[in-house]
Design an enzyme around this catalytic site. Sequence first.
Site, PDB file in Angstrom:
ATOM      1  N   GLU A 176       0.737  -1.169   0.249  1.00 28.34           N
ATOM      2  CA  GLU A 176      -0.109  -0.177  -0.036  1.00 28.34           C
ATOM      3  C   GLU A 176       0.863   1.335   0.102  1.00 28.34           C
ATOM      4  O   GLU A 176       1.387   1.655   0.961  1.00 28.34           O
ATOM      5  CB  GLU A 176      -1.132   0.079   1.377  1.00 28.34           C
ATOM      6  CG  GLU A 176      -1.765   1.309   1.397  1.00 28.34           C
ATOM      7  CD  GLU A 176      -2.680   1.344   2.463  1.00 28.34           C
ATOM      8  OE1 GLU A 176      -2.641   0.407   3.354  1.00 28.34           O
ATOM      9  OE2 GLU A 176      -3.583   2.413   2.447  1.00 28.34           O
ATOM     10  N   LYS A 218      -2.522  -2.173  -3.137  1.00 25.56           N
ATOM     11  CA  LYS A 218      -3.628  -1.193  -2.779  1.00 25.56           C
ATOM     12  C   LYS A 218      -3.114   0.237  -2.811  1.00 25.56           C
ATOM     13  O   LYS A 218      -2.360   0.826  -2.093  1.00 25.56           O
ATOM     14  CB  LYS A 218      -3.715  -1.431  -1.300  1.00 25.56           C
ATOM     15  CG  LYS A 218      -4.740  -0.545  -0.473  1.00 25.56           C
ATOM     16  CD  LYS A 218      -5.045  -1.287   0.985  1.00 25.56           C
ATOM     17  CE  LYS A 218      -5.844  -0.181   1.769  1.00 25.56           C
ATOM     18  NZ  LYS A 218      -6.494  -0.839   2.855  1.00 25.56           N
ATOM     19  N   ARG A 291     -12.458   3.816   6.270  1.00 24.87           N
ATOM     20  CA  ARG A 291     -13.449   4.797   6.598  1.00 24.87           C
ATOM     21  C   ARG A 291     -14.680   4.591   5.579  1.00 24.87           C
ATOM     22  O   ARG A 291     -15.715   4.600   6.015  1.00 24.87           O
ATOM     23  CB  ARG A 291     -13.031   6.032   6.379  1.00 24.87           C
ATOM     24  CG  ARG A 291     -12.035   6.546   7.525  1.00 24.87           C
ATOM     25  CD  ARG A 291     -11.132   7.632   7.302  1.00 24.87           C
ATOM     26  NE  ARG A 291      -9.978   7.204   6.290  1.00 24.87           N
ATOM     27  CZ  ARG A 291      -8.904   7.941   5.836  1.00 24.87           C
ATOM     28  NH1 ARG A 291      -9.000   9.349   6.292  1.00 24.87           N
ATOM     29  NH2 ARG A 291      -8.133   7.446   5.133  1.00 24.87           N
TER      30      ARG A 291
HETATM   31  P1  13P Z   1      -9.026   4.077   4.216  1.00 29.56           P
HETATM   32  O1  13P Z   1     -10.070   3.442   3.223  1.00 29.56           O
HETATM   33  O2  13P Z   1      -9.977   4.743   5.370  1.00 29.56           O
HETATM   34  O3  13P Z   1      -8.194   4.989   3.621  1.00 29.56           O
HETATM   35  O4  13P Z   1      -8.410   3.162   4.978  1.00 29.56           O
HETATM   36  C1  13P Z   1      -7.712   1.838   4.198  1.00 29.56           C
HETATM   37  C2  13P Z   1      -6.469   1.606   4.803  1.00 29.56           C
HETATM   38  O5  13P Z   1      -6.431   0.632   5.170  1.00 29.56           O
HETATM   39  C3  13P Z   1      -5.520   2.804   5.190  1.00 29.56           C
HETATM   40  O6  13P Z   1      -4.429   2.126   5.394  1.00 29.56           O
END
Ligand code: 13P
Length: 339
Positions: A176, A218, A291
């Site tokens: 990510e 991600k 979120r």
């Molecule tokens: P959000 O979808 O709230 O950005 O969170 C995803 C996530 O795992 C952030 O590391």
Amino acid sequence: MSHDLESVAATLVADGKGILAADETVPTLTKRFDTLGIPSTERSRRTYREMLFTAPGAAEFISGVIMQDETIRQKSSDGTPLAEVLSKQDILPGIKVDIGAKPLAGSPGETVTEGLDGLRDRLSEYHGMGARFAKWRAVIHITDALPSVVCVSANAHALARYAALCQDEGIVPIVEPEVLMDGDHDADRCYAVTEWVLKTVFEQLYDQRVALEGMVLKPNMVISGKKAKQRAGVDEVAEKTVRVLKARVPAAVPGIAFLSGGQSDEEATAHLDAINKIPGPPWRITFSYGRALQAAPQKAWSGKTENVAAAQRAFAHRARMNGLAALGQWKADLEKKAA
Ligand code: 13P
């Protein structure tokens, strides 16, 4: 590469399913609870996670759940480990293994994600607890002058070290690299930074011998900064996002699962749907939202037992909307019907 890694990665991005990121650290979840007046205790956090993990009708759209250290060690109210509560419903248990974005020495305003020390042992312990995939989040800030070369390269290097260790321990890494939507930059600036970051990350993954078939990417979407005067519309976001991914993500990667990054619930769904309506990309494209999946159920629950059923319905609804968006089959009026 082991067949297991490939099959777990493929399962995470199976048709019409995505990932619930429920890996907020204790301080982050406490902040979210504070805004709703929910006391944050070990017990209330467990109750909250159990409520999501057992929501009727949600499992159909959720392939995996990312937990954090406290959660994977917790048991449900009937004494079943939460990881087992998930696996019994064919949901893959996952675990956040980074220890957060820390100030990057010599680069004011930038961070590097830490957590490599002792990671091999932690991965092995988590595997024993049922985790089959992991997450590590790198954070890149956009300003007129940032990101710096050192920030992009240090974060990409750490992501690849994490990913290689995961695969060695039989765990699928979710990689990510998040380019934040904070700021007033436009979508083209987000495109340029995202392209640079993805290029650097895939160079590092190659150098460090990470098998692309056994990972999930991600990324952020290509989107205007939150404070931009004119924000790009849904179709522009979708077109630019698919373009940058096609330019920089090898076809060997089985799937892409976006973060929501502070988009509203419906915006995150509409963007994912529009992205999936564009034909041609070689990878599965789905969600790994935190979120955008949890804001509605958190609010509906507000810490009260009598609200649990309503909160579970709110969660199952968002899971279903995003499951449809992952197929390019979402429609805005499905939201109204449910309201
Ligand atoms: P959000 O979808 O709230 O950005 O969170 C995803 C996530 O795992 C952030 O590391």
